[in-house]
Design an enzyme around this catalytic site. Structure first.
Site, mmCIF file in Angstrom:
data_model
loop_
_atom_site.group_PDB
_atom_site.id
_atom_site.type_symbol
_atom_site.label_atom_id
_atom_site.label_comp_id
_atom_site.label_asym_id
_atom_site.label_seq_id
_atom_site.Cartn_x
_atom_site.Cartn_y
_atom_site.Cartn_z
ATOM 1 N N GLU A 47 11.224 -5.908 -0.461
ATOM 2 C CA GLU A 47 10.123 -5.992 -1.520
ATOM 3 C C GLU A 47 10.259 -5.396 -2.917
ATOM 4 O O GLU A 47 10.565 -3.981 -3.062
ATOM 5 C CB GLU A 47 8.777 -5.271 -0.895
ATOM 6 C CG GLU A 47 7.491 -5.329 -1.791
ATOM 7 C CD GLU A 47 6.313 -4.475 -1.276
ATOM 8 O OE1 GLU A 47 5.616 -4.366 -2.275
ATOM 9 O OE2 GLU A 47 6.445 -4.198 -0.123
ATOM 10 N N ARG A 51 6.746 -3.185 -11.185
ATOM 11 C CA ARG A 51 6.199 -1.997 -11.903
ATOM 12 C C ARG A 51 7.065 -1.929 -13.251
ATOM 13 O O ARG A 51 6.925 -0.827 -13.988
ATOM 14 C CB ARG A 51 6.234 -0.772 -10.979
ATOM 15 C CG ARG A 51 5.373 -1.010 -9.872
ATOM 16 C CD ARG A 51 5.377 0.158 -8.836
ATOM 17 N NE ARG A 51 4.487 -0.049 -7.774
ATOM 18 C CZ ARG A 51 4.442 0.967 -6.707
ATOM 19 N NH1 ARG A 51 5.064 1.883 -6.732
ATOM 20 N NH2 ARG A 51 3.633 0.722 -5.743
ATOM 21 N N LYS A 134 -0.881 -6.105 4.805
ATOM 22 C CA LYS A 134 -0.521 -4.618 4.644
ATOM 23 C C LYS A 134 -1.657 -3.505 4.595
ATOM 24 O O LYS A 134 -2.658 -3.909 4.213
ATOM 25 C CB LYS A 134 0.050 -4.837 3.096
ATOM 26 C CG LYS A 134 0.287 -3.512 2.225
ATOM 27 C CD LYS A 134 0.914 -3.897 1.095
ATOM 28 C CE LYS A 134 0.845 -2.459 0.299
ATOM 29 N NZ LYS A 134 1.771 -2.701 -1.067
#
Length: 211
Positions: A47, A51, A134
């Site tokens: 993943e 950012r 999640k």
């Protein structure tokens, strides 16, 4: 793509290894060797968080690594879904969930691992068809005890907890019946990435794969 189909795929990916590395990339040149090290260490599902400005280019580079499945994390908007698919992401992860975001992912054919932190959020996602979710932020939201508590009255959900998961507490999560895998950044610390120490990262991945 329907939510049920998306959950079938995300469950398959989550079952490939006990840990999904949560990766922050600052320089796209590091992406391919990093992915190769993680896959070689036994962690094929990756993943990459959105950012940094290098994230999408990193996904493009990682998408070509044999044996790897590269997803995009921190998805917040439909526009980011489109960018992720164009970059070669094979699944998406979000800290929470909105109707616009989920609809965009369904229309784009991007399997989503949407985030929930409460029973109500988990129930809303399950009602839409997302049975693999999640749990974020895991430790701040009560940790393994909270997930165990939510799982008792809502047994139809599998979780991938992230946020504060470490080598020390990962086993506590993985011991639960409603955990498919965990997500963590400890297997690819930014200090080792900056140093290009791919051997050390492969060793960390191998240890995580054995959890």
């Amino acid at each position: 793509m329907t939510p049920d189909t998306a959950s079938t795929e995300t469950e398959r990916l989550c079952r490939l290894a006990p840990v999904i590395p949560v990766i922050t990339i600052h320089d796209a040149k590091d992406a391919k060797p990093l992915a190769e090290a993680l896959v070689a260490g036994g962690l094929p599902v990756l993943e990459v968080t959105l950012r940094t400005g290098a994230a999408l280019e990193a996904i493009r580079a990682m998408a070509g690594v044999a044996g790897g499945y590269v997803g995009v994390g921190s998805l917040l908007t439909p526009e980011q879904v489109s960018q992720a698919v164009a970059a070669g992401a094979t699944f998406g992860v979000s800290p929470g969930a909105t109707d616009r975001l989920l609809t965009a992912a369904e229309q784009a054919g991007l399997p989503m691992l949407p985030g929930a932190a409460t029973a109500s959020e988990a129930m809303a996602l399950l009602e839409r068809g997302y049975r693999v979710q999640k749990f974020f932020p895991a430790e701040a939201s009560g940790g393994a005890r909270a997930i165990k508590g939510i799982g008792a009255p809502i047994p139809g959900i599998l979780f991938c907890p992230t946020g504060g998961v470490t080598p020390e507490n990962a086993g506590e999560y993985l011991a639960l019946d409603n955990i498919a895998c965990v997500g963590g950044s400890w297997v690819c610390p930014e200090k080792l990435i900056a140093a290009g120490d791919w051997r050390a990262i492969e060793d960390l991945a191998r240890e995580a794969a054995a959890l």
